[in-house]
Design an enzyme around this catalytic site. Structure first.
Site, PDB file in Angstrom:
ATOM      1  N   TYR A  26      -4.047  -2.774  -1.372  1.00 28.02           N
ATOM      2  CA  TYR A  26      -4.361  -1.407  -1.800  1.00 28.02           C
ATOM      3  C   TYR A  26      -5.785  -1.226  -2.300  1.00 28.02           C
ATOM      4  O   TYR A  26      -6.153  -0.126  -2.716  1.00 28.02           O
ATOM      5  CB  TYR A  26      -3.376  -0.971  -2.899  1.00 28.02           C
ATOM      6  CG  TYR A  26      -1.944  -1.068  -2.455  1.00 28.02           C
ATOM      7  CD1 TYR A  26      -1.392  -0.119  -1.612  1.00 28.02           C
ATOM      8  CD2 TYR A  26      -1.141  -2.132  -2.862  1.00 28.02           C
ATOM      9  CE1 TYR A  26      -0.078  -0.222  -1.183  1.00 28.02           C
ATOM     10  CE2 TYR A  26       0.180  -2.241  -2.445  1.00 28.02           C
ATOM     11  CZ  TYR A  26       0.696  -1.290  -1.597  1.00 28.02           C
ATOM     12  OH  TYR A  26       1.998  -1.394  -1.174  1.00 28.02           O
ATOM     13  N   HIS A 103       1.765   5.381   5.051  1.00 29.13           N
ATOM     14  CA  HIS A 103       1.695   4.208   4.177  1.00 29.13           C
ATOM     15  C   HIS A 103       0.251   3.754   4.101  1.00 29.13           C
ATOM     16  O   HIS A 103      -0.427   3.676   5.136  1.00 29.13           O
ATOM     17  CB  HIS A 103       2.569   3.070   4.707  1.00 29.13           C
ATOM     18  CG  HIS A 103       4.002   3.439   4.819  1.00 29.13           C
ATOM     19  ND1 HIS A 103       4.833   3.480   3.719  1.00 29.13           N
ATOM     20  CD2 HIS A 103       4.736   3.831   5.883  1.00 29.13           C
ATOM     21  CE1 HIS A 103       6.028   3.870   4.115  1.00 29.13           C
ATOM     22  NE2 HIS A 103       6.001   4.096   5.414  1.00 29.13           N
TER      23      HIS A 103
END
Length: 148
Positions: A26, A103
């Site tokens: 991330y 996502h």
């Protein structure tokens, strides 16, 4: 034909913890920065976005139940619920709005359980592994669907 541009951006479990999650997947992205970026993408595309995030599955389901007259489309990142929440899948089906699944990370190249999506068959597209830019792609695809 009335303008169809109201998009609900739904974030599920643990997305509010961006910035504390594995930077290998991330980066250093925070949830606040993600929402700011999405709002900017939406403005460029002349879409109105409204954000919702919860770590409580029932709350997520109840929100989906309320959307039919409040939104024209959905951008959904249900987090881990993507992989197993039949309740969210059923609520999304009941809502019957065009939806794009998104996502941040490339779920197809992570743990095997992340490759399963119980909502994918209800969505007009799934975009994964493009980080923040995937949200721009998702909003663009949703806009195309709404204009068709």
């Amino acid at each position: 034909m009335p303008l169809r541009n109201r998009i609900d951006v739904l974030h599920g479990v643990n997305l509010d913890q961006l910035g504390r999650r594995d930077p290998a997947h991330y980066g250093g992205l925070t949830f606040e920065r993600l929402e700011m970026a999405i709002a900017g993408f939406a403005r460029e595309l002349r879409l109105e976005v409204r954000f919702f995030q919860t770590n409580h599955e029932g709350e997520f389901v109840e929100h989906l139940h309320r959307l039919r007259d409040l939104a024209d489309g959905i951008l959904i990142n249900a987090g881990a619920w993507t992989h197993y929440s039949w309740a969210i899948r059923d609520a999304l089906e009941i809502t019957a709005l065009p939806t794009v699944e998104v996502h941040l990370s490339d779920v197809e190249h992570r743990e095997p359980f992340r490759r399963v999506s119980v909502v994918r068959d209800l969505c007009v597209a799934t975009i994964a592994g493009r980080g923040v830019d995937g949200y721009r792609d998702a909003l663009t695809r949703l806009k195309e669907e709404l204009e068709a």
